[in-house]
Design an enzyme around this catalytic site. Structure first.
Site, PDB file in Angstrom:
ATOM      1  N   LYS A 195      25.401  73.363  23.046  1.00  0.00           N
ATOM      2  CA  LYS A 195      25.885  72.253  23.859  1.00  0.00           C
ATOM      3  C   LYS A 195      25.780  72.665  25.327  1.00  0.00           C
ATOM      4  O   LYS A 195      26.792  72.872  26.005  1.00  0.00           O
ATOM      5  CB  LYS A 195      27.295  71.842  23.443  1.00  0.00           C
ATOM      6  CG  LYS A 195      27.235  70.884  22.242  1.00  0.00           C
ATOM      7  CD  LYS A 195      28.540  70.260  21.869  1.00  0.00           C
ATOM      8  CE  LYS A 195      29.055  69.262  22.868  1.00  0.00           C
ATOM      9  NZ  LYS A 195      28.377  67.954  22.823  1.00  0.00           N
ATOM     10  N   ASP A 227      26.014  68.017  18.692  1.00  0.00           N
ATOM     11  CA  ASP A 227      26.510  66.737  18.164  1.00  0.00           C
ATOM     12  C   ASP A 227      25.347  65.848  17.749  1.00  0.00           C
ATOM     13  O   ASP A 227      25.384  65.195  16.705  1.00  0.00           O
ATOM     14  CB  ASP A 227      27.444  66.047  19.176  1.00  0.00           C
ATOM     15  CG  ASP A 227      26.879  66.025  20.594  1.00  0.00           C
ATOM     16  OD1 ASP A 227      25.923  66.778  20.874  1.00  0.00           O
ATOM     17  OD2 ASP A 227      27.405  65.260  21.423  1.00  0.00           O
ATOM     18  N   ASP A 251      28.260  77.070  11.335  1.00  0.00           N
ATOM     19  CA  ASP A 251      29.219  76.899  10.246  1.00  0.00           C
ATOM     20  C   ASP A 251      29.236  75.419   9.826  1.00  0.00           C
ATOM     21  O   ASP A 251      29.111  75.077   8.639  1.00  0.00           O
ATOM     22  CB  ASP A 251      30.605  77.341  10.775  1.00  0.00           C
ATOM     23  CG  ASP A 251      31.613  77.554   9.671  1.00  0.00           C
ATOM     24  OD1 ASP A 251      31.266  77.333   8.496  1.00  0.00           O
ATOM     25  OD2 ASP A 251      32.752  77.927   9.976  1.00  0.00           O
TER      26      ASP A 251
END
Ligand code: NAD
Length: 370
Positions: A195, A227, A251
């Protein structure tokens, strides 16, 4: 002179671990009988099984064996019997120690949809048919380990929880190299995920991956925000070949990608350490699933995730790609033949036990290489 035997430490663990591992051993036997490879097998205890025998989830002696062998194959650890043990004695600590002491910083999680199981996904068949993604997750750095971390009470009585996301260039480059090398052996496409729009560690990640990309001109590198990657994984997952990302995003995204395939009992994984002077990496292979205490001892578990983890071992630790292809193809053929363990059962198919699934796989291997 024949090649030296590849040494493998088998740690079957708890619950369904020993049942699924028994099927892998049949595959190993088959390979040796066919002269495809020679293995020097050692077995040890981990998790609750080790606690029962030695009072610890992993003995120093077993840890030393894990460091010495060419690769470790683990079943699963844990179960309700050991839930109330103190933190340091819990079965999971055995697995965490293996990962930590072997410095396994690269976690490889393939999300592969076998054609006969395309209906098991919650996504439309046309979205997932033929899906073959590899997620490379950084496993030893980032926000799960960064300092400072902790919970403190402030002067005004409020409490504050702190975790810190930290990555050094060295950590980014070593995981990047693993991912580029993998992409090179696959579809030659690598998507680096962070990000960078809101995190400075993400800015550094993107800069370092871009620089590293110059060493791999044959691999097409792209960048994506995490995202957006989550959205793209459920919208058009087939756009991806290899994804490389940090510990936290990895994860989440690897579980998301895993579920595109629809079944926990089918998912293998590999965790790799740094390469030594000969280019050999410490490596631990294990199914993604746990010890499944609800079905343990009932001959119901799906052994394919562990068998496919062994196939990853053949491919990534032993450079036995052709043998790995055989195992993967045999698994596909058994499924195409309409055989299913309970977890992947579909209407009109034949339900089989753990041991019968193993038997059918050997039969398919025989057909492929009589
Ligand atoms: P789990 O993965 O063991 O089981 C989740 C569900 O999936 C269960 O219904 C189980 O029956 C089913 N399942 C899992 N593997 C299967 C297989 N091969 N074939 C058919 N069905 C399968 O997760 P859980 O129930 O959350 O955890 C059980 C224990 O396993 C806990 O002690 C947990 O700490 C441990 N665990 C260990 C690992 C590991 O060893 N790497 C990973 C996850 C959980």
């Amino acid at each position: 002179m024949s090649a030296p035997a590849k040494s493998i430490l088998i740690l079957a663990g708890d619950g369904i671990g020993p049942e699924v591992m028994a099927q892998v051993k049949r595959v190993i036997d088959w390979m040796q009988k066919k002269g495809l490879a020679q293995f020097a097998l050692e077995e040890g205890l981990v998790g609750g099984a080790s606690y029962e025998a030695h009072g610890t989830p992993l003995t120093d002696a077993t840890m030393a064996r894990a460091m010495a062998v060419d690769a470790v194959l683990l079943g699963a650890v844990g179960g309700p019997k050991w839930d109330d043990l103190p933190f340091e004695k819990k079965p999971e600590r055995g697995l965490l120690r293996l990962r930590k002491d072997m410095e396994l910083f690269a976690n490889l999680r393939p999300a592969l949809v076998f054609d006969p199981l395309v209906e098991a996904s919650t996504l439309k068949p046309e979205i997932v048919q033929g899906l073959d993604i590899m997620i490379v997750r950084e496993l030893t750095g980032g926000v799960y380990f960064g300092q400072p971390r902790g919970i403190e009470t402030l002067a005004n009585g409020e409490r504050k929880g702190v975790d810190t996301q930290v990555y050094t260039t060295g950590e980014i480059l070593r995981i990047g190299r693993v991912a580029f090398e993998l992409a090179r052996k696959r579809g030659k496409k690598l998507c680096s995920v962070e990000k960078a729009n809101v995190m400075l560690s993400g800015v550094l990640w993107r800069e370092e991956m871009t620089k590293l990309g110059k060493d791999y001109p044959d691999v097409q590198l792209s960048h994506m925000y995490a995202d957006n990657c989550a959205m793209q994984l459920v919208r058009t997952p087939k756009q991806f070949d290899v994804i490389v990302t940090d510990n936290l995003f990895g994860d989440l995204l690897s579980d998301c990608a895993a579920m595109l395939t629809g079944s926990l009992g089918m998912l293998p994984s590999a965790s790799l350490g740094a390469a030594d002077a000969q280019g050999k990496r410490k490596a631990l292979y294990e199914p993604v699933h746990g010890s499944a205490p609800d079905i343990a001892g009932k001959d119901l578990a799906n052994p394919l995730a562990t068998i496919l983890s062994f196939s990853m071992m053949l491919r990534y630790s032993f450079d036995l790609g052709a043998a790995a292809d055989l195992v993967d193809q045999a698994a596909k053929n058994v499924l195409a033949g309409g055989f299913r363990t309970a977890d992947i059962m579909q209407p009109g198919k034949a339900k089989v036990s753990t041991s019968v699934m193993g038997e059918l796989l050997i039969r398919e291997l025989d057909k492929l290489k009589g």
